[in-house]
Scaffold this motif. Structure first.
Motif, PDB file in Angstrom:
ATOM      1  N   LEU A   1      32.700  50.137  43.679  1.00  0.00           N
ATOM      2  CA  LEU A   1      33.247  51.118  42.736  1.00  0.00           C
ATOM      3  C   LEU A   1      34.238  52.040  43.461  1.00  0.00           C
ATOM      4  CD1 LEU A   1      33.038  52.216  39.803  1.00  0.00           C
ATOM      5  CD2 LEU A   1      31.212  53.732  40.595  1.00  0.00           C
ATOM      6  N   VAL A   2      33.829  52.508  44.641  1.00  0.00           N
ATOM      7  CA  VAL A   2      34.694  53.422  45.409  1.00  0.00           C
ATOM      8  C   VAL A   2      35.835  52.652  46.077  1.00  0.00           C
ATOM      9  CG1 VAL A   2      34.747  55.088  47.292  1.00  0.00           C
ATOM     10  CG2 VAL A   2      32.752  54.979  45.787  1.00  0.00           C
ATOM     11  N   ARG A   3      35.509  51.443  46.550  1.00  0.00           N
ATOM     12  CA  ARG A   3      36.535  50.636  47.203  1.00  0.00           C
ATOM     13  C   ARG A   3      37.218  49.772  46.145  1.00  0.00           C
ATOM     14  NH1 ARG A   3      34.838  47.557  52.587  1.00  0.00           N
ATOM     15  NH2 ARG A   3      34.910  49.689  53.376  1.00  0.00           N
ATOM     16  N   GLY A   4      37.945  50.414  45.231  1.00  0.00           N
ATOM     17  CA  GLY A   4      38.564  49.704  44.116  1.00  0.00           C
ATOM     18  C   GLY A   4      40.060  49.880  44.106  1.00  0.00           C
TER      19      GLY A   4
ATOM     20  N   GLU B   1      32.043  53.411  32.665  1.00  0.00           N
ATOM     21  CA  GLU B   1      32.304  54.275  33.815  1.00  0.00           C
ATOM     22  C   GLU B   1      33.787  54.424  34.098  1.00  0.00           C
ATOM     23  OE1 GLU B   1      31.618  51.122  33.901  1.00  0.00           O
ATOM     24  OE2 GLU B   1      32.935  50.263  35.431  1.00  0.00           O
ATOM     25  N   CYS B   2      34.201  55.592  34.574  1.00  0.00           N
ATOM     26  CA  CYS B   2      35.513  55.777  35.197  1.00  0.00           C
ATOM     27  C   CYS B   2      35.470  55.015  36.510  1.00  0.00           C
ATOM     28  CB  CYS B   2      35.766  57.266  35.452  1.00  0.00           C
ATOM     29  SG  CYS B   2      37.147  57.605  36.572  1.00  0.00           S
ATOM     30  N   PHE B   3      36.507  54.189  36.773  1.00  0.00           N
ATOM     31  CA  PHE B   3      36.541  53.485  38.055  1.00  0.00           C
ATOM     32  C   PHE B   3      37.675  53.982  38.943  1.00  0.00           C
ATOM     33  CE2 PHE B   3      39.663  50.275  36.609  1.00  0.00           C
ATOM     34  CZ  PHE B   3      39.434  50.263  35.242  1.00  0.00           C
ATOM     35  N   GLY B   4      38.097  55.224  38.693  1.00  0.00           N
ATOM     36  CA  GLY B   4      38.917  55.928  39.680  1.00  0.00           C
ATOM     37  C   GLY B   4      40.363  55.482  39.759  1.00  0.00           C
ATOM     38  N   CYS B   5      40.965  54.996  38.649  1.00  0.00           N
ATOM     39  CA  CYS B   5      42.310  54.422  38.759  1.00  0.00           C
ATOM     40  C   CYS B   5      43.384  55.493  38.911  1.00  0.00           C
ATOM     41  CB  CYS B   5      42.603  53.431  37.635  1.00  0.00           C
ATOM     42  SG  CYS B   5      43.049  54.132  36.053  1.00  0.00           S
TER      43      CYS B   5
ATOM     44  N   ALA C   1      31.529  41.315  36.950  1.00  0.00           N
ATOM     45  CA  ALA C   1      31.835  42.194  35.821  1.00  0.00           C
ATOM     46  C   ALA C   1      33.131  42.972  36.044  1.00  0.00           C
ATOM     47  CB  ALA C   1      30.676  43.170  35.588  1.00  0.00           C
ATOM     48  N   GLU C   2      33.543  43.120  37.322  1.00  0.00           N
ATOM     49  CA  GLU C   2      34.783  43.853  37.627  1.00  0.00           C
ATOM     50  C   GLU C   2      36.037  43.019  37.419  1.00  0.00           C
ATOM     51  OE1 GLU C   2      35.033  44.973  41.690  1.00  0.00           O
ATOM     52  OE2 GLU C   2      33.732  46.708  41.500  1.00  0.00           O
ATOM     53  N   VAL C   3      35.866  41.694  37.308  1.00  0.00           N
ATOM     54  CA  VAL C   3      37.036  40.809  37.350  1.00  0.00           C
ATOM     55  C   VAL C   3      38.087  41.149  36.288  1.00  0.00           C
ATOM     56  CG1 VAL C   3      37.807  38.393  37.139  1.00  0.00           C
ATOM     57  CG2 VAL C   3      35.847  38.965  38.577  1.00  0.00           C
ATOM     58  N   PRO C   4      37.697  41.432  35.020  1.00  0.00           N
ATOM     59  CA  PRO C   4      38.748  41.753  34.035  1.00  0.00           C
ATOM     60  C   PRO C   4      39.585  42.972  34.439  1.00  0.00           C
ATOM     61  CG  PRO C   4      36.643  41.374  32.932  1.00  0.00           C
ATOM     62  CD  PRO C   4      36.366  41.365  34.400  1.00  0.00           C
TER      63      PRO C   4
ATOM     64  N   PHE D   1      40.971  38.643  47.581  1.00  0.00           N
ATOM     65  CA  PHE D   1      40.176  39.883  47.581  1.00  0.00           C
ATOM     66  C   PHE D   1      39.185  39.939  46.423  1.00  0.00           C
ATOM     67  CE2 PHE D   1      44.169  41.929  45.755  1.00  0.00           C
ATOM     68  CZ  PHE D   1      43.661  42.202  44.494  1.00  0.00           C
ATOM     69  N   LEU D   2      39.296  39.006  45.460  1.00  0.00           N
ATOM     70  CA  LEU D   2      38.254  38.935  44.423  1.00  0.00           C
ATOM     71  C   LEU D   2      36.930  38.454  44.999  1.00  0.00           C
ATOM     72  CD1 LEU D   2      40.329  37.393  41.492  1.00  0.00           C
ATOM     73  CD2 LEU D   2      39.182  39.628  41.447  1.00  0.00           C
ATOM     74  N   VAL D   3      36.991  37.721  46.104  1.00  0.00           N
ATOM     75  CA  VAL D   3      35.781  37.147  46.694  1.00  0.00           C
ATOM     76  C   VAL D   3      34.866  38.281  47.170  1.00  0.00           C
ATOM     77  CG1 VAL D   3      34.877  35.746  48.604  1.00  0.00           C
ATOM     78  CG2 VAL D   3      36.903  34.988  47.326  1.00  0.00           C
TER      79      VAL D   3
END
Lengths: 278, 440
Positions: free
Chosen positions: A251-254, A218-222, B62-65, B55-57
């Motif tokens: 995903l949106v709050r990234g 997925e694109c995560f909006g960077c 799966a997003e961590v990398p 803010f990782l908490v």
């Protein structure tokens, strides 16, 4: 090697003088400054158009302002930053902000939804020696910005194009379409349609070349939100096709979560949390 | 160098540098000399805190990398892969056998680009007397071109394997999102071979630079692995005889906050003593596991026995560019995609795990805990620069008598040069520099 990114071999009108460029860092990872160094490495002819009169990451040279162009990486996140960015603006004829941090507060803006005291206390044993604002925000929330170049990191070719445009007086060639359009143009199989993976490509500014979908993810909006978006409709589509709201929110709050369109959608999703992520 | 000025304040001589240049991130150094003695040497890391561990908490594991990559634009792979290994161990997930060599190749790419940047653009100007690599290029065009060529090579490796040089997109907990084309990976071999040639030439060039003399006693720490030069796996070993599992990092090392810095100082416990990590520590501790051509170059450059002079870390970095090219050639030539798929499925379970890898700047340690829904409950990250910070201060104290015999500009430059010898990555010092010397 020496051809500029727009095919300019340096044979065009020779500028009377090179643009005096100064680079500043605020809260950031240095990745966009690294892209700037890589742009110079790829297109050394850039240095025929611009000169770095202050670029602390790369040089001990420090010349006083005013500057033709100021390039700012990073977000405003400390009381000192608020003062410093005003001084930077005062010194620069043209202010260019680069990257997710400078244009929308960056990943460190995730603190904006919490209490900064909790964040300081979580990392530091003696919080009183740490100065941090409650929010991490983009530069344009503090001073007028002349051009924002998005991306986490910014794309090297786009960055070089903007610099050549500034040096030659043309408009930068930065698309305002979405990653989705780049993805289709590249013939990448859609991860959202074929695999049901929630992807921010339809609402994310183009510029990366649809890198993530091309890697089967997925694109995560960077690159932040595209010019015209309808995030609630996209969320509704993903929810209707089986993605829980708890999966959409992070995903949106990234990385660009504080950019207005992403921020509004994250807040809408958070207000009605729905079922939690699996 | 932004010079805050030199002079005498109330009988105390002051030399001050406001913001250290040619380092990644922001910081200052303050030295105060009273009666000929250096009283205070403090690194003032004023890089704004970014609170990654907090803010990782609550984020999906799966997003961590993708998130921790953003700690550092110069060494994102180090952060990504340390996190992946810690999380995979906690999940008891074993990636496809083709994943490990591909990760090592990706990491080699990062070492090549990070070291090439530091050696040519940030550190060599000190030795050759220039304000920057750009200025150096006018008199040493071939040297700077070779530097950019090696930097581009590292980037290329990272692009082929990771999709992008800054913040690669292809790294996943469990492996990779997509296998790269095997032909594209093998296509890196000729470029890596040219890079090896460039790097071997660089080793002999930097070995003969005029180095200030300094040889403080210093404990050095690096991963050690029985079969390979340490990058992604190994136990924590030190020149003082420590051998520890990465899980036991906290038993031997502790972070302390100092009032003059937003970076925590990590010290050896018990006793709270400084130690050194990074290229010099690795070459000193693990030179018998360098690949053969890099090992011969290291020996010819005088690194055949432990090197105590931190200024000579530039030679160690050049040796490691060679090592990463040499290893990268073998890895790229032999690699083919796996049979099980690029990314292992992640089970739903709660867990906790730690891992350490060798980032370009040294040992990098991560620990994560997560719940059964796969949400991060706790994160701890100890980057190399916070480990080196106390050692840099100790080296500065050791080097001050010689530096202070010089005039203010010379003393300041010498101190900056020493700090840059550690390639401090201030952005990485998640939780860094300006040089200021006060003396009568």
């Amino acid at each position: 090697m020496s051809t500029l990114p727009d095919g300019d071999h340096g044979a065009g009108p020779v500028p009377a003088r090179r643009l005096r460029v100064a680079v500043w860092k605020f809260a950031s990872c240095d990745g966009c400054q690294l892209q700037l160094l890589d742009a110079v490495g790829r297109w050394p002819a850039l240095l025929g158009r611009i000169e770095f009169v202050q670029f602390l990451e790369a040089s001990s040279r420090v010349e006083p302002g005013p500057y033709d162009v100021g390039i700012v990486e990073g977000s405003v996140s400390t009381p000192q930053d608020v003062v410093r960015i005003r001084e930077v603006r005062r010194q620069c004829r043209f202010l260019l902000t680069i990257g997710a941090c400078a244009t929308s507060g960056g990943i460190q803006a995730l603190r904006n939804w919490g209490r900064v005291e909790d964040f300081v206390a979580a990392v530091y044993a003696s919080p009183d020696t740490i100065e941090a604002l409650a929010t991490s925000t983009g530069i344009a929330e503090h001073v007028p910005v002349d051009f924002e170049l998005r991306g986490c990191p910014v794309d090297t070719a786009q960055l070089a194009d903007v610099l050549v445009a500034l040096a030659t007086g043309r408009t930068p060639r930065v698309p305002s379409t979405s990653v989705c359009a780049e993805c289709k143009a590249a013939g990448v199989v859609c991860v959202a349609v074929t695999r049901g993976i929630p992807c921010l490509g339809p609402v994310t500014q183009a510029g990366c070349g649809a890198l993530c979908p091309a890697h089967g993810r997925e694109c995560f909006g960077c690159f932040g939100p595209a010019e015209a978006t309808n995030l609630p409709a996209l969320s509704a589509h993903y929810e209707a096709t089986g993605t829980p709201r708890g999966r959409l929110l992070p995903l949106v709050r990234g990385i660009c979560g504080w950019a207005p369109a992403f921020r509004a959608e994250a807040e809408r999703l958070a207000d009605a949390p729905g079922e939690p992520a699996p | 160098m932004s010079d805050d000025g030199a002079g005498s304040v109330r009988g105390i001589r002051t030399i001050a540098v406001g913001a250290l240049s040619r380092v990644e991130g922001e910081g200052a150094l303050r030295v105060r000399v009273v009666d000929g003695r250096a009283e205070i040497v403090e690194f003032n890391i004023y890089e704004p805190p970014r609170f990654f561990e907090k803010f990782l908490v609550g984020r999906p594991l799966a997003e961590v990398p993708d998130l921790v990559a953003r700690i550092c634009g110069i060494c994102p792979v180090a952060y990504q892969l340390t996190a992946c290994r810690a999380l995979e161990k906690a999940l008891v997930v074993e990636p496809d056998p083709a994943v490990a060599p591909l990760r090592r190749l990706l990491y080699c790419g990062e070492w090549i680009q990070s070291h090439a940047l530091h050696v040519h653009l940030l550190h060599l100007p000190d030795f050759l007397g220039y304000e920057s690599g750009f200025a150096m290029a006018a008199d040493h065009p071939a040297l700077v071109e070779a530097g950019f060529r090696m930097k581009a090579l590292g980037n290329r490796v990272m692009e082929v394997v990771g999709g992008r040089a800054v913040h690669p997109v292809n790294v996943a907990v469990g492996g990779f999102h997509r296998w790269p084309e095997a032909a594209a990976v093998r296509g890196l071999v000729p470029d890596l071979e040219r890079g090896l040639g460039d790097a071997l030439e660089l080793v002999s060039r930097v070995a003969d630079l005029p180095f200030p003399t300094l040889a403080p006693e210093a404990e050095e720490v690096a991963l050690a692995h029985p079969d390979e030069y340490p990058i992604l796996e190994g136990r924590i070993a030190s020149s003082a005889g420590l051998v520890a599992d990465v899980d036991d990092f906290r038993a031997h090392f502790a972070e302390r906050q100092v009032p003059w810095s937003t970076a925590l100082h990590c010290l050896r416990e018990p006793g709270g003593t400084p130690y050194r990590v990074g290229a010099l520590a690795r070459v000193n501790l693990c030179r018998d596991r360098l690949p053969p051509r890099a090992a011969r170059a290291a020996a010819a450059a005088g690194l055949g026995r432990p090197e105590r002079n931190p200024f000579r870390s530039i030679v160690a970095r050049a040796v490691e560019i060679a090592a990463a090219c040499e290893e990268g050639m073998a890895l790229a030539a032999a690699w083919d995609r796996g049979t099980r798929g690029p990314c292992a499925a992640l089970p739903a379970r709660a867990g906790a795990g730690a891992h350490a890898t060798e980032a370009p700047r040294g040992l990098l340690w991560h620990r994560y805990a997560f719940d059964a829904a796969g949400r991060i409950e706790a994160a701890a990250i100890v980057p190399p620069t916070s480990q080196n910070q106390a050692r840099i201060e100790a080296d500065l104290r050791a080097g001050l008598p010689e530096a202070l015999a010089m005039d203010d500009a010379g003393a300041t430059l010498r101190c900056e040069q020493l700090v840059r010898s550690y390639d401090p990555c201030i952005s990485c010092a998640t939780h860094f520099l300006t040089v200021r010397i006060d003396r009568p």
